[in-house]
Design an enzyme around this catalytic site. Structure first.
Site, short mmCIF file in Angstrom:
data_model
loop_
_atom_site.label_atom_id
_atom_site.label_comp_id
_atom_site.label_asym_id
_atom_site.label_seq_id
_atom_site.Cartn_x
_atom_site.Cartn_y
_atom_site.Cartn_z
N ASP A 219 2.46 1.69 1.46
CA ASP A 219 2.31 2.21 0.11
C ASP A 219 3.32 1.50 -0.78
OD1 ASP A 219 4.75 3.27 0.84
OD2 ASP A 219 4.28 5.31 0.22
N LYS B 179 -5.02 2.20 3.86
CA LYS B 179 -3.77 2.95 3.87
C LYS B 179 -3.99 4.37 4.40
CE LYS B 179 -1.90 4.91 0.27
NZ LYS B 179 -1.26 5.16 -1.04
#
Length: 218
Positions: A138, A120
């Site tokens: 997310d 991420k």
């Protein structure tokens, strides 16, 4: 969602916010990398408060490495998991100096090899600092993708792969930011603001919150 609906969805999000970007404050790829590393399980607001004090003192790998873990901690002590994050930020700074000449690499594998940097974080840096068409999934993006029917998936990697397939190329660069902001301010976890949602009529969520949609948003 059908392809035409997805096209419509992103056209509307673009009209509302033509130039979206992260809410983390940064001026260099390194500052962004540090800010994103600090943001795990923390708010952007909280990270910005810390980095406003930190970056004027130390905002390069060499300066952060010189601070050391104990020197860095006081600047980020208000952020969750600050002990672990301080160790990671100092270690990644040292690794940047040792392996990359103090520069943030524009390469996924090299980024993910840095301490405390996962997929991420690498995606955020590649997208926001270097303009790569990546999507960092997310909790906001995961929720919006599943709730709306845009890109349902059982885990973040499945959602990421689905998004990369279904988001039209013209919107791929900014899709990450549009979806995060939509999830943060409109499609909220506990009580989504469906009456004021610009994509309410396209969304597949069966439990929309009641109320008349805003005429402008609709």
């Amino acid at each position: 969602m059908k392809p035409a609906q997805i096209q419509d969805m992103f056209a509307r999000l673009q009209a509302l916010n033509p130039a979206p970007t992260t809410e983390l404050e940064y001026t260099t790829p390194y500052e962004l990398l540090v800010a994103v590393a600090l943001s795990a399980q923390s708010t952007d607001v909280g990270v910005n408060k810390a980095t406003r004090k930190l970056f004027p003192i130390a905002n390069t790998p060499r300066q952060i490495a010189a601070l050391g873990v104990e020197g860095l901690k006081p600047y980020i002590a208000t952020i969750g998991l600050f002990n672990t994050k301080a160790a990671n930020v100092v270690a990644l700074s040292q690794q940047l100096l040792e392996l990359h000449g103090g520069e943030v690499p524009r390469d996924r594998a090299a980024l993910e090899a840095l301490p405390g940097v996962g997929r991420k974080t690498a995606n955020v840096v590649l997208n926001t600092a270097f303009g790569e068409p990546t999507i960092a999934v997310d909790t906001h993006i995961f929720r919006v993708s599943n709730r709306t029917g845009l890109a349902p998936g059982k885990d973040v990697l499945a959602v990421e792969h689905k998004l990369l397939k279904v988001v039209p190329d013209a919107y791929l660069q900014d899709a990450h930011h549009w979806l995060i902001l939509h999830g943060r301010y409109v499609c909220k976890a506990r009580k989504p603001d469906c009456p004021h949602c610009a994509i309410r009529d396209l969304c597949r969520f069966p439990d929309k919150t009641p109320g008349e949609p805003d005429p402008v948003a609709a």
